[in-house]
Write a protein that holds these residues in place. Structure first.
Motif, PDB file in Angstrom:
ATOM      1  N   TYR A  53       0.970  -1.134   0.290  1.00 32.49           N
ATOM      2  CA  TYR A  53       0.203   0.378   0.162  1.00 32.49           C
ATOM      3  C   TYR A  53       1.150   1.512  -0.296  1.00 32.49           C
ATOM      4  O   TYR A  53       1.791   1.059   0.529  1.00 32.49           O
ATOM      5  CB  TYR A  53      -0.988   0.147   1.156  1.00 32.49           C
ATOM      6  CG  TYR A  53      -2.372  -1.104   1.349  1.00 32.49           C
ATOM      7  CD1 TYR A  53      -3.018  -0.577   0.197  1.00 32.49           C
ATOM      8  CD2 TYR A  53      -1.834  -2.512   1.894  1.00 32.49           C
ATOM      9  CE1 TYR A  53      -4.775  -1.408   0.631  1.00 32.49           C
ATOM     10  CE2 TYR A  53      -2.774  -3.280   1.648  1.00 32.49           C
ATOM     11  CZ  TYR A  53      -4.210  -2.973   0.516  1.00 32.49           C
ATOM     12  OH  TYR A  53      -5.083  -4.122   1.036  1.00 32.49           O
ATOM     13  N   GLU A  54       0.552   1.958  -0.644  1.00 34.53           N
ATOM     14  CA  GLU A  54       1.730   3.847  -0.654  1.00 34.53           C
ATOM     15  C   GLU A  54       0.156   4.191   0.050  1.00 34.53           C
ATOM     16  O   GLU A  54      -0.478   4.669  -0.036  1.00 34.53           O
ATOM     17  CB  GLU A  54       1.556   4.100  -2.037  1.00 34.53           C
ATOM     18  CG  GLU A  54       2.116   5.519  -1.945  1.00 34.53           C
ATOM     19  CD  GLU A  54       3.034   5.319  -3.784  1.00 34.53           C
ATOM     20  OE1 GLU A  54       1.797   6.241  -4.391  1.00 34.53           O
ATOM     21  OE2 GLU A  54       3.304   4.685  -4.680  1.00 34.53           O
ATOM     22  N   ILE A  55       1.673   4.780   1.608  1.00 33.96           N
ATOM     23  CA  ILE A  55       0.768   5.805   2.034  1.00 33.96           C
ATOM     24  C   ILE A  55       0.800   7.004   2.174  1.00 33.96           C
ATOM     25  O   ILE A  55       1.964   7.063   1.349  1.00 33.96           O
ATOM     26  CB  ILE A  55       0.317   5.056   3.791  1.00 33.96           C
ATOM     27  CG1 ILE A  55       1.664   4.961   3.722  1.00 33.96           C
ATOM     28  CG2 ILE A  55      -0.249   3.611   3.052  1.00 33.96           C
ATOM     29  CD1 ILE A  55       1.489   4.705   5.512  1.00 33.96           C
ATOM     30  N   ASP A  56      -0.038   7.725   2.989  1.00 39.69           N
ATOM     31  CA  ASP A  56       1.054   9.227   3.240  1.00 39.69           C
ATOM     32  C   ASP A  56       1.325   9.247   4.706  1.00 39.69           C
ATOM     33  O   ASP A  56       0.567   9.179   5.352  1.00 39.69           O
ATOM     34  CB  ASP A  56      -0.334  10.409   2.888  1.00 39.69           C
ATOM     35  CG  ASP A  56       0.444  11.394   2.943  1.00 39.69           C
ATOM     36  OD1 ASP A  56       0.367  11.856   4.290  1.00 39.69           O
ATOM     37  OD2 ASP A  56       0.456  12.367   1.980  1.00 39.69           O
ATOM     38  N   ASN A  57       2.261   9.986   4.928  1.00 38.02           N
ATOM     39  CA  ASN A  57       3.164   9.502   6.634  1.00 38.02           C
ATOM     40  C   ASN A  57       1.342  10.035   7.610  1.00 38.02           C
ATOM     41  O   ASN A  57       1.359   9.881   8.204  1.00 38.02           O
ATOM     42  CB  ASN A  57       4.116  11.492   6.387  1.00 38.02           C
ATOM     43  CG  ASN A  57       4.715  10.918   7.143  1.00 38.02           C
ATOM     44  OD1 ASN A  57       5.064  10.552   8.069  1.00 38.02           O
ATOM     45  ND2 ASN A  57       5.904  11.985   7.690  1.00 38.02           N
ATOM     46  N   SER A  58       0.296  11.433   6.690  1.00 33.50           N
ATOM     47  CA  SER A  58      -0.461  11.787   8.096  1.00 33.50           C
ATOM     48  C   SER A  58      -1.640  11.205   7.837  1.00 33.50           C
ATOM     49  O   SER A  58      -2.631  11.549   8.208  1.00 33.50           O
ATOM     50  CB  SER A  58      -1.067  13.308   7.766  1.00 33.50           C
ATOM     51  OG  SER A  58      -1.063  13.805   6.691  1.00 33.50           O
ATOM     52  N   GLU A  59      -1.478   9.918   7.527  1.00 33.34           N
ATOM     53  CA  GLU A  59      -2.533   9.221   7.424  1.00 33.34           C
ATOM     54  C   GLU A  59      -3.257   8.833   8.427  1.00 33.34           C
ATOM     55  O   GLU A  59      -2.634   8.275   8.607  1.00 33.34           O
ATOM     56  CB  GLU A  59      -2.601   8.320   5.619  1.00 33.34           C
ATOM     57  CG  GLU A  59      -3.958   7.239   5.329  1.00 33.34           C
ATOM     58  CD  GLU A  59      -3.600   6.525   4.070  1.00 33.34           C
ATOM     59  OE1 GLU A  59      -3.870   5.389   4.171  1.00 33.34           O
ATOM     60  OE2 GLU A  59      -3.032   7.088   3.258  1.00 33.34           O
ATOM     61  N   THR A  60      -5.010   8.247   8.214  1.00 33.52           N
ATOM     62  CA  THR A  60      -5.616   8.336   9.626  1.00 33.52           C
ATOM     63  C   THR A  60      -6.035   6.531   9.489  1.00 33.52           C
ATOM     64  O   THR A  60      -5.496   6.047   8.391  1.00 33.52           O
ATOM     65  CB  THR A  60      -7.080   8.699   9.828  1.00 33.52           C
ATOM     66  OG1 THR A  60      -7.594   8.433   8.491  1.00 33.52           O
ATOM     67  CG2 THR A  60      -6.483  10.077   9.791  1.00 33.52           C
ATOM     68  N   VAL A  61      -5.945   5.969  10.891  1.00 36.16           N
ATOM     69  CA  VAL A  61      -5.825   4.701  10.852  1.00 36.16           C
ATOM     70  C   VAL A  61      -7.084   4.039  10.365  1.00 36.16           C
ATOM     71  O   VAL A  61      -7.479   3.411   9.153  1.00 36.16           O
ATOM     72  CB  VAL A  61      -6.018   4.110  11.855  1.00 36.16           C
ATOM     73  CG1 VAL A  61      -6.435   2.511  11.826  1.00 36.16           C
ATOM     74  CG2 VAL A  61      -4.904   3.947  12.885  1.00 36.16           C
ATOM     75  N   SER A  62      -8.343   4.975  10.177  1.00 34.12           N
ATOM     76  CA  SER A  62      -9.300   4.983   9.131  1.00 34.12           C
ATOM     77  C   SER A  62      -9.467   4.996   7.563  1.00 34.12           C
ATOM     78  O   SER A  62      -9.540   4.107   7.622  1.00 34.12           O
ATOM     79  CB  SER A  62     -10.351   6.803   9.903  1.00 34.12           C
ATOM     80  OG  SER A  62     -11.063   5.799  11.502  1.00 34.12           O
TER      81      SER A  62
END
Length: 157
Positions: free
Chosen positions: A97-106
């Protein structure tokens, strides 16, 4: 004490802070005044001559960083950094998965639901022995190439 926040565009704003306020408090105040998310802010104390001091430790007080009445702080806006993490499902299969540093768990759980087909309400995400319930992924020390374990909630009564 009053300090001046200056952006690269030349826009300036005077803010009032207390010497015992933390850098995090200052970033939150800037977020309120400028609308720039705290996690994208890079603050630099503009000292005398060419001396500039980055305000990197969010837990430090502004006075311990050298801020005083009349100080000028430069505000730079960092782009969010995308990075990859792995999700190990109940069968042991890894998905990237590609995610952002500030991404939430939700937010992440919704991505998992979309790709894996497992309802958000049935997911248990575990990272480094801690169940990820709420907040941001960074609160759980998720870093590039981290592996997050997914199990299912137990049904029954």
């Amino acid at each position: 004490m009053e300090i001046t926040i200056t952006m690269l565009t030349g826009t300036s704003q005077t803010l009032t802070v207390h010497p015992h306020d933390t850098v995090r408090t200052l970033k939150n105040l800037i977020q309120t005044k400028f609308g720039i998310p705290a996690h994208t802010q890079k603050l630099i104390l503009d000292g005398t001559g060419s001396h500039r001091t980055p305000l990197d430790d969010d837990d430090s007080t502004v006075s311990s960083c050298g801020l005083q009445a009349g100080s000028r702080v430069c505000l730079l806006v960092k782009e969010s950094e995308l990075f990859q993490v792995f999700l190990r499902n109940e069968k042991g299969q890894l998905t990237t998965y590609e995610i952002d540093n500030s991404e939430t768990v939700s937010d992440f759980k919704r991505k998992v639901e979309s790709r894996e087909g497992v309802a958000v309400s049935q997911q248990r995400l575990i990272h480094q022995g801690r169940e990820m319930v709420s907040g941001k992924l960074e609160d759980y020390h998720v870093r590039p190439l981290s592996t997050i374990e997914m199990t299912f909630r137990l049904r029954g009564g």
